[in-house]
Design an enzyme around this catalytic site. Structure first.
Site, PDB file in Angstrom:
ATOM      1  N   ASP A 196       0.913  -1.296  -0.100  1.00  0.00           N
ATOM      2  CA  ASP A 196      -0.065   0.006   0.005  1.00  0.00           C
ATOM      3  C   ASP A 196       0.952   1.401   0.075  1.00  0.00           C
ATOM      4  OD1 ASP A 196       0.876  -0.417   2.530  1.00  0.00           O
ATOM      5  OD2 ASP A 196      -0.740   0.888   3.525  1.00  0.00           O
ATOM      6  N   HIS A 237       9.131  -1.056   9.433  1.00  0.00           N
ATOM      7  CA  HIS A 237       8.179  -2.213   9.499  1.00  0.00           C
ATOM      8  C   HIS A 237       8.144  -3.047   8.208  1.00  0.00           C
ATOM      9  CE1 HIS A 237       6.056   0.061  12.756  1.00  0.00           C
ATOM     10  NE2 HIS A 237       6.009   1.246  11.967  1.00  0.00           N
TER      11      HIS A 237
HETATM   12  O1  RIB Z   1       2.038  -0.298  11.177  1.00  0.00           O
HETATM   13  C1  RIB Z   1       2.853  -0.300  10.103  1.00  0.00           C
HETATM   14  C2  RIB Z   1       2.213  -0.613   8.702  1.00  0.00           C
HETATM   15  O2  RIB Z   1       1.294   0.242   8.280  1.00  0.00           O
HETATM   16  C3  RIB Z   1       3.453  -0.613   7.562  1.00  0.00           C
HETATM   17  O3  RIB Z   1       3.108  -1.367   6.430  1.00  0.00           O
HETATM   18  C4  RIB Z   1       2.899   0.911   7.004  1.00  0.00           C
HETATM   19  O4  RIB Z   1       3.554   0.959   5.671  1.00  0.00           O
HETATM   20  C5  RIB Z   1       1.648   1.053   7.152  1.00  0.00           C
HETATM   21  O5  RIB Z   1       0.768   0.483   6.183  1.00  0.00           O
HETATM   22 CA    CA Z   2       2.677  -0.684   4.322  1.00  0.00          CA
END
Ligand code: RIB
Ligand code: CA
Length: 305
Positions: free
Chosen positions: A9, A241
């Site tokens: 995303d 992340h």
């Molecule tokens: O919580 C972190 C996630 O949420 C990551 O994938 C960031 O890109 C958002 O989508």
């Molecule tokens: Ca993400």
């Protein structure tokens, strides 16, 4: 090489994860699939194509879900985290390339059927595309080799609410469909990703490399670090992340896992919470510890190409 379908995303950490994956010889990227989440699915698709252009690689991109399984359009957005364009306000022009015409969940189904027991699905946004794929073609479930998911907060607080992580709260029913499906999931949640921090000093080093993509990634990441500095005072960087999920697809020894079953809370104050239990033949590998420095060195050795 590991064949990968990479579901994104595309906000800032997705873009860093894309670059890390694109520059990793262990991974064979069959296609990117896009989902609403950090931004709309149209923006996520545009950003994915833009990042490919910056990195100088050609991989097909398939647009996916524009809304949740059962709740319509997602409430709110993540522009305070990822910028108005989702890439820290760095996007100067539209990418040249266009997405493929096939719907992302159909691409997942087609690829898994073509290459049974071979494909890893790496998902770093809301789980809507994967949920749609397995609802439409449940016969692919035993044919998927592995699913590595960035999402959830099992033993730690959330980041989108005190209980929930952003990717899971964005479509809790989709996450529940995936976690209860029997798919062989490794869950890379905030339990480990909040321990993998990119310090701001590295951005100076990226700029000094004079690599084509370095300025773009440094500018974009500076915006993201700004969000972390205001929201987590003293944290000393931004959480990697989505890149950690890529790292684990390359080398699972970066983390320690515990087998659990995961239930997703779909109502009330705790909506989006990922609740782990170890009873009844636990199937999901939940990451609970990470060798953060070793992972960070690996990520840094590749992200700028
Ligand atoms: O919580 C972190 C996630 O949420 C990551 O994938 C960031 O890109 C958002 O989508
Ligand atoms: Ca993400």
């Amino acid at each position: 090489m590991k064949p990968i379908i990479f579901d994104v995303d595309t906000g800032i950490d997705d873009a860093l994860a894309m670059a890390y994956a694109l520059n990793s010889p262990e991974l064979d990227l069959l296609g990117f699939t896009t989902c609403f989440g950090n931004v709309s699915v149209v923006e996520a698709t545009r950003n994915t194509l833009a990042v490919l252009e910056k990195v100088g690689k050609q991989v097909p991109v398939y647009m996916g879900a524009k809304q949740t399984l059962m709740r319509g359009e997602k409430d709110g957005n993540s522009k305070h985290v990822h910028g108005e364009d989702g890439l820290g306000n760095t996007l100067k022009k539209a990418p040249m390339a266009q997405a493929e015409s096939k719907f992302a969940p159909d691409f997942m189904i087609e690829q898994v059927k073509n290459r049974p027991h071979d494909i890893t699905i790496l998902a770093v946004g809301p789980l809507t595309n994967l949920a749609l794929a397995i609802k439409k073609a449940p016969e692919i479930i035993p044919l998927v080799k592995e699913v590595v998911i960035m999402g959830g907060a099992v033993k730690v607080p959330g980041n989108a609410s005190p209980y929930a992580e952003a990717n899971i709260i964005a479509d809790p029913e989709a996450a529940e469909v995936v976690f209860s499906s029997g798919l062989p999931v490794t869950l890379v949640g905030l339990d480990v990703t909040m321990k993998t921090l990119l310090p701001k000093t590295k951005l100076k080093e990226w700029r000094a490399t004079e690599q084509k993509a370095a300025k773009f990634f440094a500018d974009m990441t500076e915006f993201y670090i700004g969000f972390y500095e205001s929201n987590y005072p003293g944290i000393g960087g931004c959480a990697l992340h989505d890149p950690l999920a890529v790292g684990i697809a390359i080398d699972p020894s970066f983390v320690v896992t515990e087998s659990m079953n995961i239930k997703v809370v779909t109502e009330g104050e705790e909506v989006g919470r990922t609740v782990g239990n170890v009873e009844d033949d636990p199937k999901i590998q939940v990451c609970t510890e990470v060798e953060a420095n070793r992972f960070l060195d690996h990520f840094l050795s590749r992200v700028i190409g």
